[in-house]
Write a protein that holds these residues in place. Structure first.
Motif, PDB file in Angstrom:
ATOM      1  N   UNK A 250       0.827  -1.202   0.000  1.00  0.00           N
ATOM      2  CA  UNK A 250       0.000   0.000   0.000  1.00  0.00           C
ATOM      3  C   UNK A 250       0.864   1.256   0.000  1.00  0.00           C
ATOM      4  N   UNK A 251       2.116   1.110   0.394  1.00  0.00           N
ATOM      5  CA  UNK A 251       3.049   2.236   0.356  1.00  0.00           C
ATOM      6  C   UNK A 251       3.268   2.792  -1.037  1.00  0.00           C
ATOM      7  N   UNK A 252       2.910   2.025  -2.076  1.00  0.00           N
ATOM      8  CA  UNK A 252       3.031   2.521  -3.449  1.00  0.00           C
ATOM      9  C   UNK A 252       2.098   3.701  -3.714  1.00  0.00           C
ATOM     10  N   UNK A 253       1.077   3.838  -2.911  1.00  0.00           N
ATOM     11  CA  UNK A 253       0.107   4.915  -3.118  1.00  0.00           C
ATOM     12  C   UNK A 253       0.500   6.203  -2.414  1.00  0.00           C
ATOM     13  N   UNK A 254       1.524   6.139  -1.561  1.00  0.00           N
ATOM     14  CA  UNK A 254       1.852   7.266  -0.696  1.00  0.00           C
ATOM     15  C   UNK A 254       3.316   7.678  -0.827  1.00  0.00           C
ATOM     16  N   UNK A 255       3.595   8.876  -0.389  1.00  0.00           N
ATOM     17  CA  UNK A 255       4.965   9.386  -0.327  1.00  0.00           C
ATOM     18  C   UNK A 255       5.161  10.059   1.031  1.00  0.00           C
TER      19      UNK A 255
END
Length: 371
Positions: free
Chosen positions: A101-106
């Protein structure tokens, strides 16, 4: 967190205790996962249909509800062959899904939440744990350990926290199962209730609540990681993103919390080798309970923030992530039987209900004061 157990404490070994069933092999788990994966894909397809998507029902919510319907209407022996696949989905796919899910966030998204994204979840964690321990032992007559166990499930990250704490404070299997049952029951209620509350507050009461603020509230007060994602997505992607970041603050706090519990004096210690063995068990339990998937979430988010993930990879990886989370939610639903939850015990359920109300009301007031 999950319905995402880390490792259940072993039952005491007695001559009359039957041996635990052997863990299913990986090929068996993968074969049993096939039908679950097919249903999860069907829920993803259904969620994209205009007739369903207009109601804000995500694939995760649909998968959870489908699993609960099946669990409460079909005979247990019909679902038994799916057990190894359910175990794989609830343990491994959920963790991988949360990490991806970290792919959606920075890190920019975290900075955008501001101090409130850290202060609110940590404050609610500490307040819920302290209140639950006091109320459970004082008013409900629970033992201190059982009160801590139920409170940890509500305060930190659901079933994973309850099971991790049980391995450190050394409660028995029945107490652990009851604590997990309370998390499943009230976490599921909250998952379905929160989006309705947002619509009620913004559309009918005309309160100025932003999606970001409601996401922080969701992540700071809802029990499981999967429930946070599913509930947030029923409002908007922006709400889900903010909710996951706030939730990860609580999840990452599990490690320090377990360390404090392991080092906290627990009465008269055993002497000699017994004391050494007890300490060794505590440290082994502590290492097993480290939320590595949360560290994976941070690592993936770091890669995404540094633009090290090719853009062509993101779409298929996010689709894979949605599928893994849908599989996990389906497995959680299949593991949720209303009758079993209601038989868990009135006192732990009463404590969990008090904490559920406290999380909603206290979390809303704190968000109003801080954000």
């Amino acid at each position: 967190m999950s319905s995402n157990p880390i490792s259940a404490p072993a039952a005491a070994s007695t001559p009359s205790t039957p041996s635990a069933p052997a863990v299913a092999s990986w090929p068996t788990r993968l074969i049993a996962l096939v039908p679950l994966g097919g249903i999860a894909w069907l829920m993803m397809t259904l969620a994209d249909h205009p007739a369903v998507s207009r109601y804000g029902l995500s694939a995760l919510t649909l998968a959870m509800c489908a699993g609960m319907v099946a669990a409460n209407t079909m005979p247990r022996h019909w679902l038994a062959p799916l057990g190894p696949g359910m175990q794989l989905a609830r343990h491994h796919l959920l963790r991988l899904g949360v990490a991806l899910y970290g792919l959606r966030l920075t890190f920019g998204a975290i900075a955008a939440l501001g101090a409130a994204g850290v202060v609110v979840p940590l404050t609610m964690l500490v307040a819920t744990l302290l209140l639950g321990t006091w109320v459970g032992s004082t008013f409900f007559g629970l033992s201190r350990r059982e009160a801590i166990l139920v409170s940890a499930g509500s305060a930190v990250c659901g079933a994973a926290a309850a099971i991790a704490v049980s391995s450190v404070v050394r409660t028995d299997d029945r107490q652990t199962a009851v604590a997990v049952a309370t998390v499943v029951l009230f976490g599921t209620v909250g998952m379905l209730l929160y989006p309705w509350l947002y619509e009620l507050a913004t559309q009918h009461w005309h309160l100025a609540i932003t999606e970001r603020a409601f996401g922080i509230f969701t992540g700071a007060t809802l029990h499981e990681v999967a429930q946070v994602i599913a509930s947030g997505k029923m409002v908007s992607d922006a709400t889900a993103d903010a909710a996951v970041v706030a939730k990860m603050v609580r999840v990452l706090a599990l490690g320090p919390l377990l360390l404090i519990m392991a080092l906290w004096p627990q009465g008269k210690a055993a002497e000699g080798d017994g004391e050494a063995r007890a300490k060794a068990r505590d440290w082994r339990a502590l290492l097993r309970a480290v939320p590595w998937f949360a560290l994976g979430f941070v690592a993936v988010m770091a890669l995404n923030s540094a633009s090290l993930v090719p853009q062509d990879w993101k779409t298929p990886l996010i689709a894979l992530d949605n599928w893994m989370l849908a599989c996990a939610m389906l497995a959680i639903g299949l593991h949720t039987r209303i009758g079993d939850l209601l038989r868990a015990g009135r006192k732990p359920l009463g404590l969990a209900a008090v904490l559920f109300v406290f999380l909603m009301v206290g979390g809303a007031l704190l968000c109003y004061a801080v954000i």
